[in-house]
Design a protein around this motif. Structure first.
Motif, mmCIF file in Angstrom:
data_model
loop_
_atom_site.group_PDB
_atom_site.id
_atom_site.type_symbol
_atom_site.label_atom_id
_atom_site.label_comp_id
_atom_site.label_asym_id
_atom_site.label_seq_id
_atom_site.Cartn_x
_atom_site.Cartn_y
_atom_site.Cartn_z
ATOM 1 N N ALA A 1 50.664 17.979 40.294
ATOM 2 C CA ALA A 1 51.675 16.936 40.456
ATOM 3 C C ALA A 1 51.242 15.923 41.521
ATOM 4 N N ASP A 2 51.671 14.682 41.343
ATOM 5 C CA ASP A 2 51.363 13.636 42.311
ATOM 6 C C ASP A 2 51.938 14.007 43.680
ATOM 7 N N GLU A 3 51.126 13.889 44.710
ATOM 8 C CA GLU A 3 51.545 14.322 46.041
ATOM 9 C C GLU A 3 52.660 13.466 46.624
ATOM 10 N N GLY A 4 52.741 12.217 46.248
ATOM 11 C CA GLY A 4 53.718 11.323 46.850
ATOM 12 C C GLY A 4 55.125 11.452 46.309
ATOM 13 N N LEU A 5 55.345 12.302 45.326
ATOM 14 C CA LEU A 5 56.678 12.424 44.740
ATOM 15 C C LEU A 5 57.613 13.215 45.655
ATOM 16 N N PRO A 6 58.917 12.918 45.610
ATOM 17 C CA PRO A 6 59.879 13.683 46.422
ATOM 18 C C PRO A 6 59.843 15.156 46.060
ATOM 19 N N PRO A 7 60.097 16.041 47.025
ATOM 20 C CA PRO A 7 60.090 17.490 46.748
ATOM 21 C C PRO A 7 61.245 17.889 45.838
ATOM 22 N N VAL A 8 61.091 19.035 45.186
ATOM 23 C CA VAL A 8 62.109 19.534 44.263
ATOM 24 C C VAL A 8 63.267 20.142 45.046
ATOM 25 N N ASP A 9 64.467 19.689 44.740
ATOM 26 C CA ASP A 9 65.694 20.219 45.343
ATOM 27 C C ASP A 9 66.511 20.860 44.223
ATOM 28 N N LYS A 10 66.344 22.162 44.015
ATOM 29 C CA LYS A 10 67.001 22.819 42.892
ATOM 30 C C LYS A 10 68.521 22.824 43.035
ATOM 31 N N ALA A 11 69.016 22.934 44.266
ATOM 32 C CA ALA A 11 70.463 22.909 44.458
ATOM 33 C C ALA A 11 71.029 21.541 44.066
ATOM 34 N N GLY A 12 70.323 20.488 44.446
ATOM 35 C CA GLY A 12 70.764 19.152 44.061
ATOM 36 C C GLY A 12 70.682 18.930 42.567
ATOM 37 N N LEU A 13 69.617 19.455 41.948
ATOM 38 C CA LEU A 13 69.480 19.334 40.501
ATOM 39 C C LEU A 13 70.591 20.087 39.785
ATOM 40 N N ALA A 14 70.937 21.264 40.272
ATOM 41 C CA ALA A 14 71.999 22.052 39.646
ATOM 42 C C ALA A 14 73.324 21.309 39.676
ATOM 43 N N GLN A 15 73.543 20.520 40.716
ATOM 44 C CA GLN A 15 74.799 19.791 40.833
ATOM 45 C C GLN A 15 74.791 18.477 40.065
ATOM 46 N N ASP A 16 73.710 17.713 40.185
ATOM 47 C CA ASP A 16 73.690 16.347 39.642
ATOM 48 C C ASP A 16 72.837 16.180 38.396
ATOM 49 N N CYS A 17 72.051 17.176 38.056
ATOM 50 C CA CYS A 17 71.115 17.041 36.934
ATOM 51 C C CYS A 17 70.962 18.380 36.206
ATOM 52 N N PRO A 18 72.067 19.034 35.829
ATOM 53 C CA PRO A 18 71.962 20.393 35.276
ATOM 54 C C PRO A 18 71.210 20.478 33.957
ATOM 55 N N ASN A 19 71.203 19.376 33.193
ATOM 56 C CA ASN A 19 70.541 19.394 31.889
ATOM 57 C C ASN A 19 69.237 18.609 31.857
ATOM 58 N N GLY A 20 68.783 18.164 33.026
ATOM 59 C CA GLY A 20 67.520 17.430 33.076
ATOM 60 C C GLY A 20 67.628 15.985 32.662
ATOM 61 N N HIS A 21 68.848 15.446 32.600
ATOM 62 C CA HIS A 21 69.056 14.048 32.221
ATOM 63 C C HIS A 21 70.037 13.420 33.200
#
Length: 599
Positions: A254-274
């Motif tokens: 993965a590109d090093e400059g990308l923001p780190p993965v926040d699974k808790a934030g994804l679960a709240q705001d992006c549960p389906n990947g969209h």
């Protein structure tokens, strides 16, 4: 009436005579001030572009956000820019096209409803090509040009520069927009050691469309393909929307400059990947990490050695053909099964029908079931995730057979809009009427390149004008029962399975698996439940179809009960390939080659 008293009568008579100063002639009335000219757009094309007359859909986009071009801001949600669209035929340099309050818009109906304010505006001509089809009809449609049927990306489309304007529906005048440049060609997608791009001319499609038509595929070769020249491989078809690159595959970290993965934030705001907030929580990095992880699995020890293929079958109506034969879109089912797949297996040493499997989600889920049903002897297994409506009694939230209107459920004193989408909490986020209004503005005659229009193009009979017959009126929602009956007999997979079970049943045993979330974003779980209920009534043989439901999972749940969608949607290849290989080995016919590819 009673007579007036004498005094009042005298006053009344005097009041009928003018005073002395009222005997002069009245001055001539002044002409009313002219009404201010209503604002409208005057769109023209530069002589450098218009070297020949052009046909197409002229789109004008009005946006508040100046951070990106307006053409990228049209969507099916509340954040959409305002859009207007008109057909043009033979547009030439020097010709002006008026787009005013009389032109239908989305989300607002008319330019006259736009609040006064400052905006960024842009015009795009989505260019059409004339097709003289083998059925005798001549139609004008936007041919895909390698971008996957996206009007705002299609190479060769004419575009104006974004322009800042002040709009007031009560005053103003013409706003000039000049189509002054064409969208550029897309860069090539090179092959690698593992990824190969294959393109063939389809004789079947070329005959149908009256011009050369091609089918393409991205093929992923197994590790050891070159060092095991005697090996012959199973073929996995990953069905889904058009992609220029192999989905879920990345040969570098993965590109090093990308923001780190926040699974808790994804679960709240992006549960389906969209969604708009996914990348805020590092989802782009997560996708890249998953792609690289699959590359490591694919090339490492223990992973099944198979061919993986993604089909590129964008066409004049959509980014995908739905992999079936269609009166409007053409014989894509036959072209894929009888032309493309044999060519791939010949070039890359495939095994044949007993070792062909399919999987996909949404559109790809429907295609996986449909191809297995319509070509039961040509495939040996299909995993369908969150498939598009497999029973038209649940066409999202409309019943096409028993209800008169696709937009509203109607009672004696009120009508309720039918939802088309919902969020992770089950709250309505869009309606069928809103989605179809956007499509109608993008293109008449099923030419929007969007979801309801491709269902109509694939499933409907051809109309007298050569375009698909409407399943329902795009303005009112009134359903055409004759078209619905055609849909049922030709593409309602639930109905077809029940109708033809005596012949299909023995050929489909153990070959179908269906996964869907019970809170699917597009209400696709309803049709899956109806399919399961209908299959439970069949016998001789008793259906052997596996159904799995993700409790409160959205689009596109794929059978992984241990992870949320934003994560499990990135593991399709790994999970489904292993599952299908196990099925192949259990059901391999006597004498089949189950050894050469297992190294």
């Amino acid at each position: 009436m009673r007579p007036l008293p004498p005094l009042l009568l005298a006053l009344a008579v005097l009041g009928c005579h003018p005073r002395a100063d009222e005997t002069r002639p009245a001055p001539a009335a002044q002409a009313p001030a002219p009404a201010p000219e209503s604002p409208h757009f005057q769109v023209s094309v530069s002589p450098q572009l218009a070297t020949a007359p052009a046909d197409g859909r002229l789109l004008v986009v009005v946006a508040k956000d100046a951070s990106m071009e307006p053409r990228f801001q049209v969507s099916g949600d509340n954040e959409s820019a305002q859009l207007f669209g008109v057909d043009v035929n033979g547009l030439t340099a020097g010709q002006e096209v008026r787009v005013g309050a009389e032109v239908l818009g989305y989300p607002l109906d008319s330019l006259s409803q736009l609040p006064a304010g400052d905006y960024v505006v842009q015009a795009v001509l989505h260019r059409y090509e004339t097709f003289k089809r083998a059925d005798g009809h001549t139609v004008k449609l936007p041919m895909d040009r390698g971008e996957g049927q996206h009007w705002n990306l299609a190479p060769g489309n004419w575009v104006s520069a974004p322009q800042r304007v002040h709009l007031d529906p009560k005053s103003g005048g013409p706003i000039s927009l000049v189509l002054d440049h064409a969208l550029p060609e897309l860069p090539p997608t090179p092959d690698t050691k593992y990824v190969k791009h294959v393109r063939i001319k389809s004789e079947l499609l070329s005959k149908f469309w009256g011009r050369d038509m091609e089918l393409a595929a991205i093929v992923l070769l197994p590790e050891g393909f070159d060092t095991h020249p005697q090996a012959r491989y199973p073929l996995m078809v990953a069905h889904g929307h058009f992609s220029r690159e192999l989905s879920g595959w990345r040969e570098t970290p993965a590109d090093e400059g990308l923001p780190p993965v926040d699974k808790a934030g994804l679960a709240q705001d992006c549960p389906n990947g969209h969604g708009n907030k996914c990348n805020e929580h590092g989802y782009k990095r997560m996708v890249q990490e998953a792609g690289y992880r699959f590359f490591q699995q694919w090339t490492g020890k223990g992973f099944p050695r198979v061919l993986l293929m993604e089909i590129q079958h964008a066409n004049p109506y959509y980014d995908d053909s739905y992999a079936v034969n269609s009166a409007n879109v053409g014989p894509y089912g036959d072209a894929i099964v009888k032309e493309l797949i044999p060519a791939i297996e010949k070039q890359f040493r495939g095994q044949g029908a007993w070792a062909r499997g399919m999987y996909g989600g949404s559109t790809g889920g429907w295609e996986s079931i449909a191809a297995q049903v319509f070509y039961p002897d040509d495939f040996n297994g299909a995993v369908a995730n969150c498939p598009d409506p497999v029973d038209f009694r649940a066409y999202e939230t409309a019943n096409l057979y028993e209800e008169p209107n696709a937009f509203f459920s109607e009672g004696p004193f009120r009508r309720t809009p039918r939802a088309s989408t919902r969020n992770a909490l089950g709250q309505t986020s869009g309606t069928i009427e809103q989605d179809n209004r956007m499509e109608l503005v993008l293109g008449e005659h099923s030419r929007s390149g969007e979801q309801f229009d491709i269902w109509e193009a694939v499933y409907s009979p051809v109309g007298q004008d050569g375009y698909p017959q409407r399943i329902f009126d795009k303005r009112t929602g009134a359903i055409d029962p004759q078209v619905a009956a055609y849909w049922r007999e030709h593409y309602d997979l639930s109905h077809i399975l029940a109708r033809d079970w005596a012949t299909l049943g023995p050929k489909l045993q153990g070959k179908l698996r269906v996964n869907v979330g019970t809170l699917d974003t597009y209400y696709l779980d309803g049709a899956v439940k109806l399919l399961e209920e209908r299959l439970q009534t069949l016998k001789d043989p008793k259906p052997d179809v596996v159904f799995a439901y993700g409790a409160r999972d959205g689009h596109c749940w794929s059978g992984d009960a241990e992870h949320l969608n934003f994560e499990s949607r990135l593991t399709y290849h790994d999970r489904h390939i292993r599952l299908l290989v196990e099925h192949f080995l259990r059901t391999a016919p006597k004498g089949a080659d189950t050894r050469s590819w297992r190294y």
